[in-house]
Scaffold this active site. Structure first.
Site, PDB file in Angstrom:
ATOM      1  N   ASP A  95      49.329  46.690  41.113  1.00 47.03           N
ATOM      2  CA  ASP A  95      48.157  47.454  41.520  1.00 47.03           C
ATOM      3  C   ASP A  95      48.499  48.940  41.481  1.00 47.03           C
ATOM      4  O   ASP A  95      49.324  49.412  42.258  1.00 47.03           O
ATOM      5  CB  ASP A  95      47.770  47.028  42.942  1.00 47.03           C
ATOM      6  N   ASP A 195      43.152  50.805  40.703  1.00 43.70           N
ATOM      7  CA  ASP A 195      42.331  51.009  41.886  1.00 43.70           C
ATOM      8  C   ASP A 195      41.309  52.128  41.668  1.00 43.70           C
ATOM      9  O   ASP A 195      41.653  53.191  41.132  1.00 43.70           O
ATOM     10  CB  ASP A 195      43.264  51.358  43.057  1.00 43.70           C
ATOM     11  N   GLU A 247      39.062  48.568  38.853  1.00 37.52           N
ATOM     12  CA  GLU A 247      38.138  48.472  39.980  1.00 37.52           C
ATOM     13  C   GLU A 247      37.142  49.607  39.840  1.00 37.52           C
ATOM     14  O   GLU A 247      37.530  50.783  39.834  1.00 37.52           O
ATOM     15  CB  GLU A 247      38.889  48.583  41.307  1.00 37.52           C
ATOM     16  N   HIS A 321      40.975  41.710  49.154  1.00 32.87           N
ATOM     17  CA  HIS A 321      41.507  42.314  50.373  1.00 32.87           C
ATOM     18  C   HIS A 321      40.556  43.309  51.019  1.00 32.87           C
ATOM     19  O   HIS A 321      40.802  43.754  52.145  1.00 32.87           O
ATOM     20  CB  HIS A 321      42.841  43.007  50.059  1.00 32.87           C
ATOM     21  N   ASP A 322      39.484  43.675  50.319  1.00 31.76           N
ATOM     22  CA  ASP A 322      38.509  44.620  50.866  1.00 31.76           C
ATOM     23  C   ASP A 322      37.214  43.943  51.304  1.00 31.76           C
ATOM     24  O   ASP A 322      36.265  44.635  51.691  1.00 31.76           O
ATOM     25  CB  ASP A 322      38.163  45.693  49.818  1.00 31.76           C
TER      26      ASP A 322
END
Length: 554
Positions: A95, A195, A247, A321-322
């Site tokens: 990531d 990200d 993302e 995870h968000d």
């Protein structure tokens, strides 16, 4: 390279598996669970950031892109994980947080010392009439600019004030980041998740936003496609088998087609989040509202159809995870826990794109259901707890909102078994375990009709059925209040997917959609989350949260 037969598994490292009893998940812990992941059948393991970090945003505030944070282990641990995963046919994805760095990063520290080279690595601006340069809002609440007295200037932070935005206009910054990607490729890394990468291109003119929080000025910015093409050309694009996903925050279909169409040479696929805002009241995440099922279907249909038409590639997901856990969010994590978990998996895995599984999803982990603010660890959640308090909301209401919307819902440790420490740790976990239904990986592995075994079957279907990998998508019963139905087609072969999102029985007529009756030769059941197909009056009866996948041969 075509990735349509692949399945990616996301690991939130801090909560996956603790190998040394300090209460934090680590890289060696992942290696110890590779046999489990191999049994599931996934192809890539996406690890959330494992780099040196102050951990103000759980690793998304990177202080050194080339070093492993000691809380996660050592470089040798990661090299061993890459090697052991490869033996089992799995690649490791890292990531990469390239929109910003931690303010603890050496680059930013040199900037604060007045070094002009490194000051230009970031975005520093003078204020206006004693106020910040613009009225843009941070994603975590408050103004997006932080004042630095020694310069009488502000630096931009679209996220926490300890996450300073990088200046991608600076060619030296871009070269630094390309070198970082190549460093990890040389270590044997198989892919990257970037990200909030569509925020890296900022406007030439920084101005106040009279209509919103500023995002319209920097989302899918003016040079974003130039930057991604350059990143591709100078790093992972030199290796055809490197899988990349971006993302995309508050993005558009038009841009996502360009990000992910192979001919553009930018990324392999994209994440977008429009379908995960259907329970926001008037766009406000920090509110309580039942999810809008029709809106969910409309968004899926819009993106599936648009990406298909222009050869874009989508990442398929509900959880990460968000996000809160989908079985608690769009399913029924009590009475129909198993059924709704399987149905939701079916609804997403059979779409056109590449499915992602988030740790614990494969055996039905639920929201955390914390009852005190002291149990929360997420900076966004604790910030908004204070914001909502100042707005006058009662404590009980705020906690109810957090139970539904906090990112910590997806960050509680994996429940490996029912013993003390839940198989995750021999120490005290960094965040409490979820308080929902009693589920565990061990329990699911020992049941023949488990959620885990259902995920195995979904993955096998994708790997063995070209229609699911390559077929076109078309929605059916578009306005049905309870059913999400679609057909995938490749040549004359079809796969029909039926999903009941509610606890009331519904019927689907094969005949009215031009399908012959179910038989053993041409129209057959491929998979369902109920033991037997229910047919009444020549219609398929869909029981509460039932999914049915039917193969249709010519």
């Amino acid at each position: 390279m075509n990735f349509n037969d692949k399945v990616i598994y996301q690991i939130y490292v801090k909560s996956f598996m603790d190998s040394n009893g300090d209460g934090l998940g680590d890289i060696a812990g992942i290696t110890s669970r590779l046999s489990y992941l191999e049994k599931l059948g996934v192809d890539y393991l996406w690890l959330t950031p494992v780099f040196v970090s102050p951990m103000n945003d759980n690793g998304y505030d990177v202080a050194d892109y080339r070093k492993i944070d000691p809380s996660f282990g050592t470089m040798e641990d990661l090299e061993n994980l890459i090697k052991e995963a490869k033996k089992r046919g799995m690649g490791i994805m890292l990531d990469m947080v390239f929109n910003h760095t931690s303010t603890a990063h050496e680059w930013f520290q040199r900037a604060l010392q007045g070094n002009p080279k490194y000051k230009d690595y970031y975005i520093f601006k003078k204020g206006a009439d004693g106020a910040p340069p613009t009225n843009w809002e941070s994603k975590f609440g408050g103004n997006a600019w932080e004042y630095v007295p020694q310069f009488d200037e502000y630096y931009l932070h679209l996220f926490d004030k300890t996450q300073a935005d990088l200046n991608w206009e600076n060619e030296e910054v871009r070269k630094e980041l390309y070198d970082i990607v190549n460093f990890w490729l040389n270590k044997g890394v198989s892919g990257f998740r970037f990200d909030v990468v569509n925020l890296i291109s900022k406007p030439d003119l920084f101005e106040n936003d009279a209509l919103g929080d500023g995002r319209r000025f920097y989302t899918d910015g003016p040079k974003i496609h130039q930057y991604l093409k350059e990143l591709n050309r100078n790093s992972f694009g030199q290796k055809e088998d490197s899988l990349t996903v971006g993302e995309m925050s508050s993005t558009s279909l038009e841009n996502c087609v360009r990000y992910s169409n192979p001919s553009e040479k930018e990324l392999s696929m994209v994440f977008n989040f429009h379908h995960l805002k259907v329970d926001y009241e008037k766009g406000d995440k920090w509110s309580l509202k039942p999810f809008d099922f029709q809106e969910l279907k409309d968004i899926f249909d819009h993106w599936q159809t648009g990406m298909q038409e222009h050869q874009g590639n989508m990442a398929l997901f509900y959880n990460n995870h968000d996000q809160p856990r989908v079985v608690s969010r769009f399913g029924h994590d009590k009475k129909y826990h198993k059924e709704s978990a399987k149905m939701l998996a079916t609804s997403i895995h059979m779409l056109r794109g590449i499915p992602y599984i988030y740790q614990g999803e494969e055996f039905g982990m639920t929201n955390a259901y914390f009852t005190s603010i002291h149990e929360y660890r997420d900076v966004e959640s604790t910030n908004y707890y204070e914001i909502l308090r100042k707005e006058g909301l009662p404590e009980e209401r705020i906690l109810e909102i957090l139970q539904a919307k906090s990112r910590d819902n997806g960050r509680t440790p994996v429940l490996w078994n029912d013993e003390e420490g839940r198989g995750f740790t021999h120490g005290t976990p960094w965040i409490p375990f979820a308080k929902g239904p009693s589920v565990s990986a061990e329990k699911d592995l020992n049941e023949s009709d488990s959620i885990f075994s259902y995920y195995q079957k979904l993955i096998k279907l994708r790997k063995t059925n070209p229609v699911i990998q390559e077929g076109s998508y078309e929605i059916l019963e578009k306005d049905h209040p309870s059913l999400f139905c679609y057909v995938r087609a490749l040549g004359e072969k079809k796969v029909l997917v039926l999903n009941n999102f509610y606890d009331q029985e519904e019927a689907f007529s094969l005949k009215s959609h031009g399908f012959p009756p179910v038989d053993e030769k041409k129209v057959r059941l491929l998979l369902s989350n109920y033991k037997e197909l229910c047919i009444k009056d020549e219609k398929i009866c869909l029981r509460p949260y039932e999914s049915v996948i039917i193969g249709v041969e010519p």
